[in-house]
Write an enzyme that holds these catalytic residues in place. Structure first.
Site, PDB file in Angstrom:
ATOM      1  N   HIS A   1       0.818  -1.212   0.000  1.00 31.14           N
ATOM      2  CA  HIS A   1       0.000   0.000   0.000  1.00 31.14           C
ATOM      3  C   HIS A   1       0.854   1.265   0.000  1.00 31.14           C
ATOM      4  CE1 HIS A   1      -3.355   2.544   0.283  1.00 31.14           C
ATOM      5  NE2 HIS A   1      -4.064   1.919   1.196  1.00 31.14           N
TER       6      HIS A   1
ATOM      7  N   ASP B   1      -9.838  -6.496 -19.117  1.00 33.84           N
ATOM      8  CA  ASP B   1     -10.102  -7.603 -20.048  1.00 33.84           C
ATOM      9  C   ASP B   1      -8.781  -8.066 -20.651  1.00 33.84           C
ATOM     10  OD1 ASP B   1     -10.867  -9.318 -22.055  1.00 33.84           O
ATOM     11  OD2 ASP B   1     -12.385  -7.999 -22.909  1.00 33.84           O
TER      12      ASP B   1
END
Length: 451
Positions: free
Chosen positions: A163, A382
């Site tokens: 993070h 995708d």
């Protein structure tokens, strides 16, 4: 679940020596030392004609190879993710690679998605290298990936990034870039810039100083929180927006309406447990990337975040009042605010802003933290075999004990609803689960196949 292999995927070309050390920016130094993760789930394309099992295995093998090759090419641009943490101030971009795990699940993807409580199972898709108990320490790899193949040919792809190097927006455009390279759709590829550490230079003193602790430790809790998913469909969102609209609040967003509503119901649970109302903070993460004009940090690697804190002292507050207060606080963090944090004077103004927030925090009995990943475009990732049928957070209860009173908002697949992951102490969650007003608008732990 069976682990098939563990390896490191290296960038396809070496990182230049002058880029070997990546300095963290000022914002990076003040985030939680944990991994931020998400999982994308893909089904085998039903239009594929499979004549035998060898065809099936060949397609799965091809997809795995494509993921590895395209990841290697992607890491040339996201070279920091292939490095290791040097200290609280920098990353050693050593090109040793991103930790990559290949796993296999015995069930089908649909069997998994139909489980009554998915959350404890999701942690199985998160890559583990044996250092999880140590937190983010010097030498830890910045990035980890796990690709899990289901018996049906479906895939779960988990990206887990330190993070302090990446926030939700960073993870999303990293995944989009990876998917664009895999599908050879280069015109859609988003490449990062590395200007955050120049605009917001890090400081050499301890980033976890007294000013920072004054914001965090009053709300620190130990133990394991309870996590539940609450799914709001399009009609519920429309109804909440109508309730949140007033002369002072026009066109509330999905995130605003849902955040305010969940906060109100959590406050009811707190009051039920304690027997009386206490002031609470509605704290919302603000993405500062688009606050600057021009937006020169929109695709910057790292964290460019702030927390807007709206103090709620009223016992019975209406939804539009909560949205109004939240908007008012978020509006303070505009382009001028971001500009004030740049350069040599940035840290002085940064500390002042933290101090001001601390004065608000000390007036609250507790805080509920919200972050929204809605409209980031996670459902556009995708790799060449279709968009994901679901995108999930990870099992946050497996992470640091500081993740309490925490809500993360995701899009639903059609992006007209909101999926809220709520983390609360177990006794508070037990009350929220029975909240009839909440359950009139949201369905708890709904199967992703039914969304």
């Amino acid at each position: 679940m069976e682990i098939i292999s563990r390896e490191y995927i290296k960038p396809s070309s070496r990182t230049p020596s002058n880029l070997r050390t990546h300095k963290l920016c000022l914002f990076d130094q003040y985030v939680n030392h944990s991994y931020a993760s998400c999982v994308h789930y893909y089904s085998m394309n039903p239009d594929i004609n499979l004549s035998n099992s060898s065809d099936f295995d060949h397609i799965v093998s091809e997809r795995l190879q494509l993921l590895k090759q395209s990841l290697s090419e992607t890491l040339t641009h996201f070279y920091t993710l292939a490095g290791n943490l040097k200290d609280d101030y920098s990353v050693d971009c050593d090109d040793e690679g991103i930790y990559f795990v290949e796993a296999r699940a015995e069930s089908s993807l649909n069997e998994f998605l139909n489980q009554p409580n998915l959350i404890p199972l999701i942690s199985k898709f998160v890559p583990k290298d044996g250092n999880e108990g140590n937190g983010l320490i010097a030498g830890a790899r910045v990035g980890k990936i796990q690709v899990t193949t289901f018996a049906c040919g479906g895939l779960a792809i988990c990206a887990s990034i330190a993070h302090i190097v990446a926030d939700g927006a960073t993870i999303c455009f990293f995944l989009k870039c990876w998917a664009s390279i895999a599908s050879k759709n280069m015109e859609e590829a988003i490449f990062p810039n590395y200007n955050s550490s120049f605009l917001f230079p890090p400081v050499d003193e301890d980033p976890k100083d007294a000013a920072w602790r004054s914001l965090k430790y009053p709300f620190f809790k130990t133990g394991r929180p309870a996590t539940r998913r609450f799914v709001f469909d399009a009609q519920s969102i429309a109804n909440l927006k109508a309730l949140a609209t007033s002369s002072g609040v026009q066109n509330p967003s999905r995130s605003e309406a849902v955040s305010a509503f969940i906060f109100k119901r959590i406050m009811v649970a707190f009051k039920t447990k304690s027997g009386f109302h206490k002031p609470h903070l509605l704290s919302h993460v603000v993405n500062l990337r688009r606050k600057m004009k021009p937006s020169i940090i929109e695709y910057s690697l790292g964290n460019t975040l702030w927390h807007a804190n709206a103090l709620c002292t009223e016992d019975e507050v209406e939804l539009d009042g909560l949205v109004y207060g939240m908007r008012e606080e978020i509006a303070k963090y505009n382009g001028d605010f971001v500009k004030s944090l740049q350069g040599d004077e940035g840290f002085v103004n940064f500390r002042k802003a933290i101090k001001d927030d601390g004065e608000v925090c000390c007036k609250a009995a507790d805080r509920v933290m919200f972050t929204s990943w809605c409209n980031f475009g996670f459902y556009d990732v995708d790799f060449g075999w279709g968009k994901p049928i679901w995108m999930s957070s990870v099992g946050w209860d497996e992470l640091a004990t500081t993740f309490y009173n925490f809500v993360i908002l995701n899009d639903t697949r059609l992006r007209d609803g909101v999926e809220a992951w709520v983390l609360l102490p177990k006794e508070d969650m037990a009350l929220l689960e029975l909240d009839k007003e909440l359950l009139a608008f949201a369905t708890m732990d709904l199967s992703p196949l039914d969304i």
